[in-house]
Design a protein around this motif. Structure first.
Motif, PDB file in Angstrom:
ATOM      1  N   VAL A  93     -17.663  -5.215  32.120  1.00 31.16           N
ATOM      2  CA  VAL A  93     -16.543  -6.318  31.759  1.00 31.16           C
ATOM      3  C   VAL A  93     -15.724  -6.640  32.664  1.00 31.16           C
ATOM      4  O   VAL A  93     -15.810  -6.798  33.245  1.00 31.16           O
ATOM      5  CB  VAL A  93     -16.171  -5.917  30.748  1.00 31.16           C
ATOM      6  N   GLU A  94     -15.099  -4.786  32.939  1.00 32.55           N
ATOM      7  CA  GLU A  94     -14.168  -4.791  34.198  1.00 32.55           C
ATOM      8  C   GLU A  94     -14.918  -5.236  35.321  1.00 32.55           C
ATOM      9  O   GLU A  94     -14.444  -5.379  36.380  1.00 32.55           O
ATOM     10  CB  GLU A  94     -13.359  -3.354  33.670  1.00 32.55           C
ATOM     11  N   ILE A  95     -16.413  -4.723  35.511  1.00 30.83           N
ATOM     12  CA  ILE A  95     -16.579  -4.227  36.941  1.00 30.83           C
ATOM     13  C   ILE A  95     -16.660  -6.087  36.789  1.00 30.83           C
ATOM     14  O   ILE A  95     -16.351  -6.546  38.484  1.00 30.83           O
ATOM     15  CB  ILE A  95     -17.318  -3.590  37.020  1.00 30.83           C
ATOM     16  N   THR A  96     -16.948  -6.363  35.872  1.00 35.57           N
ATOM     17  CA  THR A  96     -17.419  -7.539  36.556  1.00 35.57           C
ATOM     18  C   THR A  96     -16.823  -8.905  36.773  1.00 35.57           C
ATOM     19  O   THR A  96     -16.674  -9.588  37.700  1.00 35.57           O
ATOM     20  CB  THR A  96     -18.564  -8.153  35.128  1.00 35.57           C
ATOM     21  N   ARG A 134     -28.384  -1.406  31.986  1.00 33.73           N
ATOM     22  CA  ARG A 134     -27.636  -1.211  33.115  1.00 33.73           C
ATOM     23  C   ARG A 134     -28.368  -0.992  33.295  1.00 33.73           C
ATOM     24  O   ARG A 134     -28.291  -0.092  34.982  1.00 33.73           O
ATOM     25  CB  ARG A 134     -26.167  -0.655  32.535  1.00 33.73           C
ATOM     26  N   ALA A 135     -29.471  -0.001  33.434  1.00 38.11           N
ATOM     27  CA  ALA A 135     -30.822   0.690  33.405  1.00 38.11           C
ATOM     28  C   ALA A 135     -31.315   0.907  35.228  1.00 38.11           C
ATOM     29  O   ALA A 135     -30.649   1.807  36.083  1.00 38.11           O
ATOM     30  CB  ALA A 135     -31.402   1.380  33.016  1.00 38.11           C
ATOM     31  N   GLU A 136     -31.857  -1.094  35.240  1.00 34.72           N
ATOM     32  CA  GLU A 136     -31.941  -1.140  36.335  1.00 34.72           C
ATOM     33  C   GLU A 136     -30.786  -1.356  37.712  1.00 34.72           C
ATOM     34  O   GLU A 136     -31.518  -0.761  38.688  1.00 34.72           O
ATOM     35  CB  GLU A 136     -32.919  -2.432  36.054  1.00 34.72           C
ATOM     36  N   LEU A 137     -29.824  -1.630  37.471  1.00 31.72           N
ATOM     37  CA  LEU A 137     -28.627  -1.856  38.025  1.00 31.72           C
ATOM     38  C   LEU A 137     -28.391  -0.422  38.602  1.00 31.72           C
ATOM     39  O   LEU A 137     -28.010  -0.222  39.928  1.00 31.72           O
ATOM     40  CB  LEU A 137     -27.527  -2.898  37.401  1.00 31.72           C
ATOM     41  N   VAL A 138     -28.189   0.265  38.375  1.00 34.95           N
ATOM     42  CA  VAL A 138     -27.580   1.581  38.203  1.00 34.95           C
ATOM     43  C   VAL A 138     -29.236   2.566  39.210  1.00 34.95           C
ATOM     44  O   VAL A 138     -28.214   3.468  40.725  1.00 34.95           O
ATOM     45  CB  VAL A 138     -27.872   2.406  36.985  1.00 34.95           C
ATOM     46  N   LYS A 171     -24.396  -8.502  31.095  1.00 35.38           N
ATOM     47  CA  LYS A 171     -22.215  -8.516  29.831  1.00 35.38           C
ATOM     48  C   LYS A 171     -23.005  -9.262  28.771  1.00 35.38           C
ATOM     49  O   LYS A 171     -22.179  -8.407  27.898  1.00 35.38           O
ATOM     50  CB  LYS A 171     -21.040  -9.077  31.082  1.00 35.38           C
ATOM     51  N   SER A 172     -23.274  -9.794  29.017  1.00 35.02           N
ATOM     52  CA  SER A 172     -23.395 -10.810  27.375  1.00 35.02           C
ATOM     53  C   SER A 172     -25.083  -9.272  26.642  1.00 35.02           C
ATOM     54  O   SER A 172     -24.477  -9.527  25.725  1.00 35.02           O
ATOM     55  CB  SER A 172     -24.189 -12.184  28.211  1.00 35.02           C
ATOM     56  N   ARG A 173     -25.863  -9.180  27.157  1.00 40.67           N
ATOM     57  CA  ARG A 173     -26.562  -8.499  26.205  1.00 40.67           C
ATOM     58  C   ARG A 173     -26.047  -7.461  25.869  1.00 40.67           C
ATOM     59  O   ARG A 173     -26.029  -7.253  24.922  1.00 40.67           O
ATOM     60  CB  ARG A 173     -27.761  -7.305  27.540  1.00 40.67           C
ATOM     61  N   LEU A 194     -23.759 -14.661  44.611  1.00 47.53           N
ATOM     62  CA  LEU A 194     -24.294 -15.046  43.319  1.00 47.53           C
ATOM     63  C   LEU A 194     -24.806 -14.712  42.325  1.00 47.53           C
ATOM     64  O   LEU A 194     -24.696 -14.981  41.248  1.00 47.53           O
ATOM     65  CB  LEU A 194     -23.910 -16.258  43.845  1.00 47.53           C
ATOM     66  N   VAL A 195     -26.397 -13.982  43.216  1.00 50.20           N
ATOM     67  CA  VAL A 195     -27.347 -14.003  42.476  1.00 50.20           C
ATOM     68  C   VAL A 195     -26.872 -12.505  41.428  1.00 50.20           C
ATOM     69  O   VAL A 195     -26.874 -12.475  40.284  1.00 50.20           O
ATOM     70  CB  VAL A 195     -28.658 -13.881  43.115  1.00 50.20           C
ATOM     71  N   MET A 196     -25.837 -11.245  42.481  1.00 54.04           N
ATOM     72  CA  MET A 196     -25.278 -10.486  41.587  1.00 54.04           C
ATOM     73  C   MET A 196     -24.457 -10.726  40.581  1.00 54.04           C
ATOM     74  O   MET A 196     -24.882 -10.027  39.146  1.00 54.04           O
ATOM     75  CB  MET A 196     -25.001  -9.354  42.734  1.00 54.04           C
ATOM     76  N   ALA A 197     -23.781 -11.665  40.911  1.00 51.47           N
ATOM     77  CA  ALA A 197     -23.143 -12.427  39.993  1.00 51.47           C
ATOM     78  C   ALA A 197     -23.683 -12.695  38.386  1.00 51.47           C
ATOM     79  O   ALA A 197     -23.711 -12.286  37.426  1.00 51.47           O
ATOM     80  CB  ALA A 197     -22.056 -13.507  40.457  1.00 51.47           C
ATOM     81  N   ALA A 198     -24.611 -13.692  38.744  1.00 51.58           N
ATOM     82  CA  ALA A 198     -25.779 -13.857  37.543  1.00 51.58           C
ATOM     83  C   ALA A 198     -26.118 -12.493  36.374  1.00 51.58           C
ATOM     84  O   ALA A 198     -26.085 -12.579  35.653  1.00 51.58           O
ATOM     85  CB  ALA A 198     -26.742 -14.574  38.078  1.00 51.58           C
TER      86      ALA A 198
END
Length: 249
Positions: free
Chosen positions: A34-37, A88-92, A69-71, A59-63
């Motif tokens: 939440v904070e990072i977003t 967050r696993a794939e992003l990590v 965040k929503s999940r 913008l793609v990363m923002a989406a």
């Protein structure tokens, strides 16, 4: 009065995310999404005001961050057997790979900078070393050589020389090119016909010096027949061919 804020330049959205994680001193395996977003979106908003041409990847990363965040805000479905998957696993995983390549790039850059400060000298050999020749003790060199040993060595060398000779090709004679022209041979035959009105084809060929002269003489006869200067006759099959001259002095 407007105040211009110069944004830090990042190489891509993953570079910006790593910067935010380091700035907030958070664990990459436990991202406060939440904070990072929110911080990421603030940076995107400022970027859109300055340069719209480079903002598409961000913008793609923002989406992606908003989706994660929503999940995470939604209640997870109750499952008994399957372990809950971290959104967050794939992003990590992407951030870890990007961080690894970034560190490698820094390492290569440092090595390049260090190499630019290094000078190499071409290898050289001192003249006294290049001119040095190891002394040879002739007595020690021929100490075990006898006349019988020298004879064996000589015979071995001579045998190798004989083995190199081709038993077939070595008996061939030297092939020399015979310079015989058709025009010269035709002139010769025309002069010959002036003194010989009738003569033997076989005798004419036998008088030639070699194979090439025989071939060129035969061609010359055919040329003179074509022009009508001579004609040939044969009484019976396999008899000698007679040549009749029509050339008049």
């Amino acid at each position: 009065m407007e105040m211009t804020v110069k944004l830090q330049v990042f190489e891509g959205p993953l570079d910006l995310l790593l910067h935010l994680l380091e700035k907030n001193k958070v664990n990459i395996y436990d991202i406060p999404i939440v904070e990072i977003t929110n911080q990421y979106m603030e940076y995107i908003a400022e970027m859109k005001r300055q340069d719209l041409n480079v903002v598409s990847e961000f913008l793609v990363m923002a989406a992606t961050l908003i989706d994660i965040k929503s999940r995470m805000l939604l209640p997870a479905p109750e499952t008994e057997d399957e372990e809950e998957e971290d959104p967050r696993a794939e992003l990590v995983q992407q951030l870890l790979e990007y961080k690894m390549y970034k560190c490698m790039a820094y390492e290569l850059r440092d090595r390049q900078m260090d190499a630019e400060r290094v000078l190499f000298k071409e290898p050289t050999i001192p003249p006294e070393v290049a001119e040095y020749e190891e002394p040879v003790n002739m007595e020690e060199l021929v100490s075990d050589v006898t006349l019988a040993r020298l004879n064996e060595i000589f015979k071995s060398i001579m045998k190798k020389q004989v083995d190199k000779i081709d038993p077939i090709r070595s008996k061939f004679g030297k092939i020399e090119k015979e310079e015989v022209s058709l025009s010269d041979k035709m002139a010769y035959l025309e002069n010959y016909c002036l003194t010989h009105s009738r003569f033997s084809f076989r005798s004419l060929l036998e008088a030639q010096a070699g194979k090439m002269e025989i071939i060129v003489t035969f061609l010359a006869i055919l040329e003179l027949m074509k022009t009508g200067k001579i004609f040939i006759s044969q009484e019976h099959t396999f008899d000698d061919i007679l040549i009749q001259s029509k050339i008049v002095a």
